[in-house]
Design a protein around this motif. Structure first.
Motif, PDB file in Angstrom:
ATOM      1  N   LEU A 160      82.875  32.967  -9.565  1.00 36.68           N
ATOM      2  CA  LEU A 160      81.689  32.556 -10.312  1.00 36.68           C
ATOM      3  C   LEU A 160      80.777  31.620  -9.514  1.00 36.68           C
ATOM      4  CD1 LEU A 160      79.998  32.676 -12.851  1.00 36.68           C
ATOM      5  CD2 LEU A 160      81.441  30.903 -13.856  1.00 36.68           C
ATOM      6  N   HIS A 165      75.416  31.544 -17.096  1.00 39.01           N
ATOM      7  CA  HIS A 165      74.758  32.731 -17.661  1.00 39.01           C
ATOM      8  C   HIS A 165      73.240  32.575 -17.705  1.00 39.01           C
ATOM      9  CE1 HIS A 165      75.276  29.959 -21.034  1.00 39.01           C
ATOM     10  NE2 HIS A 165      74.288  30.578 -21.631  1.00 39.01           N
ATOM     11  N   LEU A 189      75.364  38.701 -15.251  1.00 41.87           N
ATOM     12  CA  LEU A 189      76.819  38.615 -15.390  1.00 41.87           C
ATOM     13  C   LEU A 189      77.269  38.724 -16.844  1.00 41.87           C
ATOM     14  CD1 LEU A 189      77.770  35.663 -12.975  1.00 41.87           C
ATOM     15  CD2 LEU A 189      77.733  38.114 -12.483  1.00 41.87           C
ATOM     16  N   SER A 207      85.669  34.899 -19.124  1.00 42.23           N
ATOM     17  CA  SER A 207      85.261  35.760 -18.018  1.00 42.23           C
ATOM     18  C   SER A 207      86.391  36.702 -17.633  1.00 42.23           C
ATOM     19  CB  SER A 207      84.845  34.921 -16.806  1.00 42.23           C
ATOM     20  OG  SER A 207      85.942  34.169 -16.318  1.00 42.23           O
ATOM     21  N   SER A 256      80.332  36.286 -22.934  1.00 42.44           N
ATOM     22  CA  SER A 256      81.397  36.453 -21.952  1.00 42.44           C
ATOM     23  C   SER A 256      80.771  36.921 -20.644  1.00 42.44           C
ATOM     24  CB  SER A 256      82.435  37.485 -22.416  1.00 42.44           C
ATOM     25  OG  SER A 256      83.020  37.116 -23.640  1.00 42.44           O
ATOM     26  N   LEU A 257      81.470  36.671 -19.540  1.00 37.52           N
ATOM     27  CA  LEU A 257      80.968  37.055 -18.228  1.00 37.52           C
ATOM     28  C   LEU A 257      81.853  38.129 -17.604  1.00 37.52           C
ATOM     29  CD1 LEU A 257      80.244  33.499 -16.725  1.00 37.52           C
ATOM     30  CD2 LEU A 257      78.684  34.969 -18.029  1.00 37.52           C
ATOM     31  N   ILE A 258      81.219  39.095 -16.953  1.00 35.78           N
ATOM     32  CA  ILE A 258      81.948  40.080 -16.162  1.00 35.78           C
ATOM     33  C   ILE A 258      81.616  39.778 -14.707  1.00 35.78           C
ATOM     34  CG2 ILE A 258      82.298  42.510 -15.622  1.00 35.78           C
ATOM     35  CD1 ILE A 258      81.622  43.194 -18.470  1.00 35.78           C
ATOM     36  N   LEU A 259      82.581  39.189 -13.994  1.00 34.13           N
ATOM     37  CA  LEU A 259      82.385  38.788 -12.611  1.00 34.13           C
ATOM     38  C   LEU A 259      82.567  39.992 -11.673  1.00 34.13           C
ATOM     39  CD1 LEU A 259      84.418  35.454 -12.731  1.00 34.13           C
ATOM     40  CD2 LEU A 259      82.012  35.830 -13.311  1.00 34.13           C
TER      41      LEU A 259
END
Length: 304
Positions: free
Chosen positions: A33, A149, A155, A250, A274-277
């Motif tokens: 991240l 974000h 992301l 994440s 939520s994050l998608i790395l």
């Protein structure tokens, strides 16, 4: 369960508009991240300043290409003077910090005296309480805390099925059960994830994090504790009322690998929260392994 849909377009429009002369610092913990936030800032024409948390940041080759300094957790009292010296106006907290500073090892300084009450209050709370206290303390000292974000909105997980594989009807039952369980432990500030198999929750995230949760699920399947049960879903979502400027749920390629090793059919995350790395690599690996990734409609509106 009442939900508020959030589309990818709406998410992207929420990007941060930095004022002229703004200088952004990144408190860099472990994982990808901090690297992605730094790259996003550089692409936008804002050269980031990286504060490498000693013993926590692990992508040093990529982070040290930017202006940087290193800070030990026990030297946290020096953080604000460090940021002020480098004219930091905005700060992003990015990456995993696996431990908390030991109060008995804090390095004495005049600046530490000003933040001791803040540190003590933060350590007395759960993770989300700690982040809220830290964010308020920094902003009281003139440094605006922003979320990862907001810097790199690409992301943020979009709503809907994001992979070639799609959830079956039985998977949606697992998603619903896991979502309810994850929100319940989130309300207690315990964790952000749960695993459901066969329509019931079989494991909850604790202090060991998502990697530990998935490893436990793998062992449960290997030991026959969920014998005869196939598929299953990892569900990750933000805690109710969470401080979204730090510690958003994440996932990345390692999450996909671990979910596959645990025999799960897929992963569900809360869209917009939520994050998608390493997005392309994460989705590509999920497609190779036949896992689905789905973004669920957000249970709360906005980014916090």
């Amino acid at each position: 369960m009442a939900t508020i849909p959030m589309t990818k377009t709406e998410t992207a429009a929420a990007g941060l508009d930095l004022p002229p002369g703004a200088r952004v610092g990144i408190i860099a913990g472990g994982g990808s991240l901090p690297v992605e936030v730094a790259a996003g800032l550089a692409e936008q024409g804002h050269a980031p300043f990286i504060v490498l948390m000693d013993g926590e940041a692990d992508r040093l080759a990529e982070l040290c290409r930017y202006e940087h300094d290193t800070l030990a957790l026990e030297a946290i009292g020096s953080l604000v003077p460090l940021l002020k010296r480098n004219r930091i106006t905005h700060l992003v907290l990015a990456g995993e910090i696996k431990r908390r500073p030991r109060l008995t090892h804090l390095r004495p300084s005049l600046s530490l005296l000003a933040v001791v009450p803040l540190v003590v209050m933060a350590l007395a709370r759960g993770d989300d309480g700690l982040l809220k206290v830290v964010a308020r303390g920094l902003e009281a000292r003139g440094i605006k805390v922003v979320g990862a974000h907001e810097i790199v909105p690409n992301l943020v997980a979009a709503e809907g099925v994001l992979t070639r594989a799609k959830p079956l009807k039985s998977d949606w039952r697992d998603i619903e059960a896991g979502f309810a369980a994850a929100k319940a432990i989130g309300a207690l500030d315990i964790g952000q994830a749960a695993i459901a198999v066969g329509g019931r929750t079989i494991a909850l995230e604790g202090i060991e994090g998502t990697a530990g949760l998935l490893d436990r699920a793998r062992l449960l399947r290997g030991h026959g504790r969920i014998a005869g049960k196939t598929r299953g879903v990892l569900v990750k979502c933000a805690k109710p009322g969470q401080e979204l400027r730090a510690d958003l749920p994440s996932m990345g390629p390692q999450t996909v690998e671990a979910a596959h090793a645990a025999g799960l059919a897929g992963i569900a995350v809360e869209a917009g929260r939520s994050l998608i790395l390493e997005g392309p690599a994460t989705l590509s690996r999920a497609n190779e392994l036949g896992l689905f990734i789905v973004g669920m409609a957000a249970a709360e509106s906005g980014h916090g």
